[in-house]
Design a protein around this motif. Structure first.
Motif, PDB file in Angstrom:
ATOM      1  N   ASP B  49       0.849  -1.191   0.000  1.00 36.55           N
ATOM      2  CA  ASP B  49       0.000   0.000   0.000  1.00 36.55           C
ATOM      3  C   ASP B  49       0.889   1.247   0.000  1.00 36.55           C
ATOM      4  OD1 ASP B  49      -1.907   1.933   0.360  1.00 36.55           O
ATOM      5  OD2 ASP B  49      -1.994   1.632   2.532  1.00 36.55           O
ATOM      6  N   LEU B  50       1.151   1.760  -1.203  1.00 35.69           N
ATOM      7  CA  LEU B  50       2.081   2.879  -1.349  1.00 35.69           C
ATOM      8  C   LEU B  50       1.307   4.193  -1.400  1.00 35.69           C
ATOM      9  CD1 LEU B  50       5.013   3.783  -1.833  1.00 35.69           C
ATOM     10  CD2 LEU B  50       4.649   3.447  -4.260  1.00 35.69           C
ATOM     11  N   SER B  51       1.140   4.820  -0.255  1.00 35.89           N
ATOM     12  CA  SER B  51       0.386   6.077  -0.237  1.00 35.89           C
ATOM     13  C   SER B  51       1.072   7.090   0.676  1.00 35.89           C
ATOM     14  CB  SER B  51      -1.035   5.817   0.243  1.00 35.89           C
ATOM     15  OG  SER B  51      -0.994   5.138   1.491  1.00 35.89           O
ATOM     16  N   PRO B  52       2.283   7.476   0.310  1.00 36.83           N
ATOM     17  CA  PRO B  52       3.019   8.400   1.169  1.00 36.83           C
ATOM     18  C   PRO B  52       2.383   9.775   1.170  1.00 36.83           C
ATOM     19  CG  PRO B  52       4.211   8.078  -0.875  1.00 36.83           C
ATOM     20  CD  PRO B  52       3.047   7.134  -0.900  1.00 36.83           C
ATOM     21  N   LYS B  53       2.611  10.484   2.252  1.00 38.10           N
ATOM     22  CA  LYS B  53       2.078  11.844   2.408  1.00 38.10           C
ATOM     23  C   LYS B  53       3.219  12.857   2.331  1.00 38.10           C
ATOM     24  CE  LYS B  53      -1.916  10.711   5.279  1.00 38.10           C
ATOM     25  NZ  LYS B  53      -1.451   9.551   6.067  1.00 38.10           N
ATOM     26  N   VAL B  54       2.834  14.089   2.123  1.00 38.17           N
ATOM     27  CA  VAL B  54       3.818  15.161   2.151  1.00 38.17           C
ATOM     28  C   VAL B  54       3.330  16.197   3.157  1.00 38.17           C
ATOM     29  CG1 VAL B  54       2.750  16.462   0.255  1.00 38.17           C
ATOM     30  CG2 VAL B  54       5.158  16.776   0.748  1.00 38.17           C
ATOM     31  N   SER B  55       4.247  16.779   3.900  1.00 34.16           N
ATOM     32  CA  SER B  55       3.850  17.772   4.899  1.00 34.16           C
ATOM     33  C   SER B  55       4.503  19.111   4.598  1.00 34.16           C
ATOM     34  CB  SER B  55       4.275  17.301   6.287  1.00 34.16           C
ATOM     35  OG  SER B  55       4.049  18.340   7.218  1.00 34.16           O
ATOM     36  N   PRO B  56       3.706  20.185   4.656  1.00 34.62           N
ATOM     37  CA  PRO B  56       4.317  21.498   4.470  1.00 34.62           C
ATOM     38  C   PRO B  56       5.041  21.964   5.740  1.00 34.62           C
ATOM     39  CG  PRO B  56       1.937  21.709   4.769  1.00 34.62           C
ATOM     40  CD  PRO B  56       2.248  20.244   4.807  1.00 34.62           C
ATOM     41  N   LEU B  57       4.805  21.285   6.872  1.00 35.41           N
ATOM     42  CA  LEU B  57       5.403  21.698   8.144  1.00 35.41           C
ATOM     43  C   LEU B  57       6.923  21.592   8.100  1.00 35.41           C
ATOM     44  CD1 LEU B  57       3.266  20.206  11.030  1.00 35.41           C
ATOM     45  CD2 LEU B  57       3.792  22.601  10.607  1.00 35.41           C
ATOM     46  N   GLY B  58       7.579  22.666   8.463  1.00 36.44           N
ATOM     47  CA  GLY B  58       9.037  22.622   8.508  1.00 36.44           C
ATOM     48  C   GLY B  58       9.661  22.767   7.140  1.00 36.44           C
ATOM     49  N   ASN B  59       8.845  22.925   6.088  1.00 35.76           N
ATOM     50  CA  ASN B  59       9.374  23.120   4.744  1.00 35.76           C
ATOM     51  C   ASN B  59       8.791  24.377   4.123  1.00 35.76           C
ATOM     52  OD1 ASN B  59      10.471  22.995   2.226  1.00 35.76           O
ATOM     53  ND2 ASN B  59       9.208  21.280   1.515  1.00 35.76           N
TER      54      ASN B  59
END
Lengths: 154, 154, 154
Positions: B49-59
């Motif tokens: 189950d390949l469903s990575p997330k991306v976070s704007p926090l810290g970037n």
């Protein structure tokens, strides 16, 4: 034979911006042929208006003047403050600004390459970028990297 | 002689997942022998189950449709929204999905290696992973990397 | 001929600290000559008191015992808890501590180099650091890296 260095720059933050420009300008001063491939957030580093920020969020290793819990770090202004602080520190210590370093890179023939796929992905316009850069794809860059003595993904 | 590329993939986020698969599949298309060693959070990229997330926090370099202070970025749903937004953008622009890119890697004989130490550390089960991968340790991978023309830590 | 590995260690977090020490000690065990150049936050890893933290903020790929929204992750104590949890896991699984790995590196002649520019920038004192390290600049390190078989930026 001329040494070669190939850098992939993927970060667009203040602390992620210094390493590629510092390493490439140093390499050029040593007589290396150096190329940087700017991809993903790294593309921000080719914009005319180069004012990246740094965030202490999620980076407990960042030296802060006073220890600051995450609960405070999310407050408006902290990111701007941390960025200002790091920029001031760099200046006090006589480290060149990012804009200066980038110019040094261009003047010493470091090739700055914008990843065309990312340009399309984030809808960057050509007039967003400084003059003197080139555009290219991963395949061309990998061909260069495979001949390079130093390859780094930053 | 066949060129070789050795990648260490240490990130498990959406934006950290594209570079190893994109670079390795490009390298394979150029006729390179490519291997990716998935370690630490990177191991998430080998899950079925390949469903990575991306976070704007810290970037602060992440392009957002509207500027959003950290105070709002921590709200429930923002991470899911940012991940959805990036996935939609990639699709609109015709970039292959991660699952497709991973399959292309396997089909073009890129070796995908799960770091055995990390598998043990995070208690991953073999049935969590897709078929066709191998398992190995850092020593074996470094031996390959030392023969490679391109070495990258992502 | 002796193989060589050149690592640039730029991170100061718990999860950023393991890879350089693990890879360098493994390389040394294989008979490689290995050098690590500690720059930016990486310099924290040369301090006598080596107690880096890990933050789940901004890293949705971090395995947590229970899913935890960002809204909770910013609460005081969560970062300390995540760091404690990862340290405990590493210990349970028989992975050497960072301090042990660092000592193994020194004992097996991995050269640990503090980036002089960063030392000046962040006002580190020499007595902050462990014995047995050296100091140097990017130019010297790039000269070594250009002769190395493996070059990694972590």
């Amino acid at each position: 034979m001329t040494k070669k260095m190939a850098i992939i720059a993927s970060k667009g933050t203040l602390d992620g911006a210094y390493p590629p420009f510092l390493l490439a300008s140093t390499a050029a001063a040593l007589g290396f042929e150096a190329k940087i491939f700017f991809t993903f957030y790294g593309l921000q580093l080719l914009k005319k208006d180069l004012s990246p920020k740094v965030s202490p969020l999620g980076n407990p290793a960042m030296p802060m003047p006073v220890p600051m819990p995450n609960l405070l770090q999310i407050l408006p202004g902290v990111e701007a403050f941390a960025s200002w602080m790091m920029r001031r520190k760099l200046k006090q210590k006589g480290v060149a600004s990012l804009t200066e370093l980038r110019t040094i890179c261009l003047d010493s023939n470091v090739e700055l390459i914008a990843c065309q796929m990312t340009v399309d992905l984030f809808d960057f316009k050509n007039h967003d970028f400084i003059d003197g850069i080139s555009h290219g794809g991963a395949a061309t860059f990998l061909a260069f990297a495979s001949e390079a003595d130093i390859t780094l993904y930053i």
